[in-house]
Design a protein around this motif. Structure first.
Motif, PDB file in Angstrom:
ATOM      1  N   ILE A   1     -47.650-117.671 -22.908  1.00 23.54           N
ATOM      2  CA  ILE A   1     -48.298-116.623 -23.703  1.00 23.54           C
ATOM      3  C   ILE A   1     -48.583-115.349 -22.898  1.00 23.54           C
ATOM      4  CG2 ILE A   1     -49.254-118.262 -25.354  1.00 23.54           C
ATOM      5  CD1 ILE A   1     -51.990-117.878 -24.085  1.00 23.54           C
ATOM      6  N   GLY A   2     -48.249-115.372 -21.615  1.00 24.86           N
ATOM      7  CA  GLY A   2     -48.332-114.150 -20.815  1.00 24.86           C
ATOM      8  C   GLY A   2     -49.731-113.764 -20.368  1.00 24.86           C
ATOM      9  N   VAL A   3     -50.584-114.745 -20.114  1.00 21.63           N
ATOM     10  CA  VAL A   3     -51.896-114.487 -19.523  1.00 21.63           C
ATOM     11  C   VAL A   3     -52.021-115.360 -18.281  1.00 21.63           C
ATOM     12  CG1 VAL A   3     -52.961-113.926 -21.757  1.00 21.63           C
ATOM     13  CG2 VAL A   3     -53.096-116.261 -20.886  1.00 21.63           C
ATOM     14  N   SER A   4     -53.035-115.099 -17.476  1.00 22.44           N
ATOM     15  CA  SER A   4     -53.206-115.913 -16.271  1.00 22.44           C
ATOM     16  C   SER A   4     -53.912-117.219 -16.612  1.00 22.44           C
ATOM     17  CB  SER A   4     -54.018-115.140 -15.224  1.00 22.44           C
ATOM     18  OG  SER A   4     -55.365-115.021 -15.653  1.00 22.44           O
ATOM     19  N   ALA A   5     -53.759-118.184 -15.718  1.00 18.14           N
ATOM     20  CA  ALA A   5     -54.464-119.457 -15.881  1.00 18.14           C
ATOM     21  C   ALA A   5     -55.973-119.221 -15.830  1.00 18.14           C
ATOM     22  CB  ALA A   5     -54.026-120.446 -14.806  1.00 18.14           C
ATOM     23  N   ASP A   6     -56.404-118.253 -15.033  1.00 20.25           N
ATOM     24  CA  ASP A   6     -57.828-117.921 -14.964  1.00 20.25           C
ATOM     25  C   ASP A   6     -58.343-117.383 -16.296  1.00 20.25           C
ATOM     26  OD1 ASP A   6     -58.134-118.744 -12.350  1.00 20.25           O
ATOM     27  OD2 ASP A   6     -57.827-116.743 -11.502  1.00 20.25           O
ATOM     28  N   THR A   7     -57.520-116.612 -16.994  1.00 20.32           N
ATOM     29  CA  THR A   7     -57.917-116.116 -18.312  1.00 20.32           C
ATOM     30  C   THR A   7     -58.117-117.278 -19.272  1.00 20.32           C
ATOM     31  OG1 THR A   7     -56.831-113.985 -18.012  1.00 20.32           O
ATOM     32  CG2 THR A   7     -57.196-114.708 -20.287  1.00 20.32           C
ATOM     33  N   LEU A   8     -57.191-118.228 -19.271  1.00 20.87           N
ATOM     34  CA  LEU A   8     -57.350-119.408 -20.125  1.00 20.87           C
ATOM     35  C   LEU A   8     -58.615-120.173 -19.763  1.00 20.87           C
ATOM     36  CD1 LEU A   8     -53.694-120.743 -20.428  1.00 20.87           C
ATOM     37  CD2 LEU A   8     -55.110-119.795 -22.252  1.00 20.87           C
ATOM     38  N   LYS A   9     -58.931-120.244 -18.485  1.00 20.56           N
ATOM     39  CA  LYS A   9     -60.148-120.927 -18.045  1.00 20.56           C
ATOM     40  C   LYS A   9     -61.390-120.210 -18.576  1.00 20.56           C
ATOM     41  CE  LYS A   9     -62.162-122.828 -13.858  1.00 20.56           C
ATOM     42  NZ  LYS A   9     -62.009-122.979 -12.414  1.00 20.56           N
ATOM     43  N   ARG A  10     -61.395-118.884 -18.510  1.00 19.51           N
ATOM     44  CA  ARG A  10     -62.522-118.104 -19.055  1.00 19.51           C
ATOM     45  C   ARG A  10     -62.638-118.297 -20.560  1.00 19.51           C
ATOM     46  NH1 ARG A  10     -60.803-114.397 -15.298  1.00 19.51           N
ATOM     47  NH2 ARG A  10     -59.584-113.249 -16.829  1.00 19.51           N
ATOM     48  N   TRP A  11     -61.491-118.282 -21.257  1.00 18.91           N
ATOM     49  CA  TRP A  11     -61.503-118.496 -22.703  1.00 18.91           C
ATOM     50  C   TRP A  11     -62.076-119.868 -23.037  1.00 18.91           C
ATOM     51  CZ3 TRP A  11     -55.985-116.577 -24.435  1.00 18.91           C
ATOM     52  CH2 TRP A  11     -55.928-115.187 -24.334  1.00 18.91           C
ATOM     53  N   GLU A  12     -61.725-120.867 -22.227  1.00 17.43           N
ATOM     54  CA  GLU A  12     -62.255-122.215 -22.464  1.00 17.43           C
ATOM     55  C   GLU A  12     -63.772-122.213 -22.331  1.00 17.43           C
ATOM     56  OE1 GLU A  12     -62.230-126.705 -20.569  1.00 17.43           O
ATOM     57  OE2 GLU A  12     -61.054-125.139 -19.590  1.00 17.43           O
ATOM     58  N   THR A  13     -64.282-121.552 -21.305  1.00 17.79           N
ATOM     59  CA  THR A  13     -65.722-121.469 -21.085  1.00 17.79           C
ATOM     60  C   THR A  13     -66.422-120.778 -22.256  1.00 17.79           C
ATOM     61  OG1 THR A  13     -65.360-121.388 -18.702  1.00 17.79           O
ATOM     62  CG2 THR A  13     -67.492-120.622 -19.502  1.00 17.79           C
ATOM     63  N   ARG A  14     -65.815-119.719 -22.759  1.00 23.20           N
ATOM     64  CA  ARG A  14     -66.398-118.969 -23.886  1.00 23.20           C
ATOM     65  C   ARG A  14     -66.076-119.575 -25.247  1.00 23.20           C
ATOM     66  NH1 ARG A  14     -64.853-112.793 -22.188  1.00 23.20           N
ATOM     67  NH2 ARG A  14     -66.235-112.661 -20.397  1.00 23.20           N
ATOM     68  N   ARG A  15     -65.216-120.600 -25.250  1.00 20.20           N
ATOM     69  CA  ARG A  15     -64.779-121.271 -26.481  1.00 20.20           C
ATOM     70  C   ARG A  15     -64.082-120.316 -27.451  1.00 20.20           C
ATOM     71  NH1 ARG A  15     -68.335-126.345 -27.356  1.00 20.20           N
ATOM     72  NH2 ARG A  15     -69.278-126.492 -25.301  1.00 20.20           N
ATOM     73  N   ILE A  16     -63.257-119.440 -26.873  1.00 25.35           N
ATOM     74  CA  ILE A  16     -62.499-118.509 -27.715  1.00 25.35           C
ATOM     75  C   ILE A  16     -60.993-118.738 -27.611  1.00 25.35           C
ATOM     76  CG2 ILE A  16     -64.275-116.725 -27.659  1.00 25.35           C
ATOM     77  CD1 ILE A  16     -62.593-115.236 -25.577  1.00 25.35           C
ATOM     78  N   GLY A  17     -60.578-119.586 -26.721  1.00 26.25           N
ATOM     79  CA  GLY A  17     -59.153-119.830 -26.527  1.00 26.25           C
ATOM     80  C   GLY A  17     -58.671-121.024 -27.327  1.00 26.25           C
ATOM     81  N   PRO A  18     -57.423-121.393 -27.108  1.00 24.86           N
ATOM     82  CA  PRO A  18     -56.876-122.560 -27.799  1.00 24.86           C
ATOM     83  C   PRO A  18     -57.610-123.829 -27.359  1.00 24.86           C
ATOM     84  CG  PRO A  18     -55.337-121.765 -26.143  1.00 24.86           C
ATOM     85  CD  PRO A  18     -56.452-120.788 -26.201  1.00 24.86           C
ATOM     86  N   PRO A  19     -57.731-124.807 -28.252  1.00 26.10           N
ATOM     87  CA  PRO A  19     -58.417-126.040 -27.880  1.00 26.10           C
ATOM     88  C   PRO A  19     -57.656-126.798 -26.799  1.00 26.10           C
ATOM     89  CG  PRO A  19     -57.412-126.249 -30.051  1.00 26.10           C
ATOM     90  CD  PRO A  19     -57.228-124.823 -29.621  1.00 26.10           C
ATOM     91  N   CYS A  20     -58.412-127.452 -25.936  1.00 24.22           N
ATOM     92  CA  CYS A  20     -57.803-128.203 -24.840  1.00 24.22           C
ATOM     93  C   CYS A  20     -58.594-129.478 -24.607  1.00 24.22           C
ATOM     94  CB  CYS A  20     -57.757-127.364 -23.570  1.00 24.22           C
ATOM     95  SG  CYS A  20     -59.374-126.880 -22.950  1.00 24.22           S
ATOM     96  N   ILE A  21     -58.021-130.343 -23.793  1.00 24.02           N
ATOM     97  CA  ILE A  21     -58.722-131.550 -23.361  1.00 24.02           C
ATOM     98  C   ILE A  21     -58.681-131.595 -21.839  1.00 24.02           C
ATOM     99  CG2 ILE A  21     -58.175-132.854 -25.448  1.00 24.02           C
ATOM    100  CD1 ILE A  21     -56.109-134.415 -23.666  1.00 24.02           C
TER     101      ILE A  21
END
Length: 83
Positions: free
Chosen positions: A30-50
């Motif tokens: 999706i063209g973002v950094s892994a750190d961005t996905l990590k921040r999204w996970e913390t804020r609960r705004i990114g795609p769901p993960c396990i």
């Protein structure tokens, strides 16, 4: 012996996780950094993960649904309300 009993353990494990991808792979897609996905996970705004231990996995179907939701949110907000 059944067919399933003859499947090598590696093959069985690969089949189990076929629909899942690690954070770095999704980031590249999706063209973002892994750190961005990590921040999204913390804020609960990114795609769901396990999480499995330290490993973070994203289900491809859930990511598609999240992307479609992002698209519908963007198009729902278009246009200005008339006064």
């Amino acid at each position: 012996m059944t067919d399933q009993a003859m499947i090598a353990p590696e093959t069985a494990q690969q089949g189990l996780l076929d629909d899942w991808m690690p954070r770095r792979e999704l980031a590249g897609i999706i063209g973002v950094s892994a750190d961005t996905l990590k921040r999204w996970e913390t804020r609960r705004i990114g795609p769901p993960c396990i999480r499995i231990g330290r490993k973070v996995l994203y289900r491809r179907g859930a990511v598609r649904a999240w992307l479609l939701d992002q698209e519908s949110r963007k198009t729902a907000g278009r246009g200005r309300a008339s006064r």
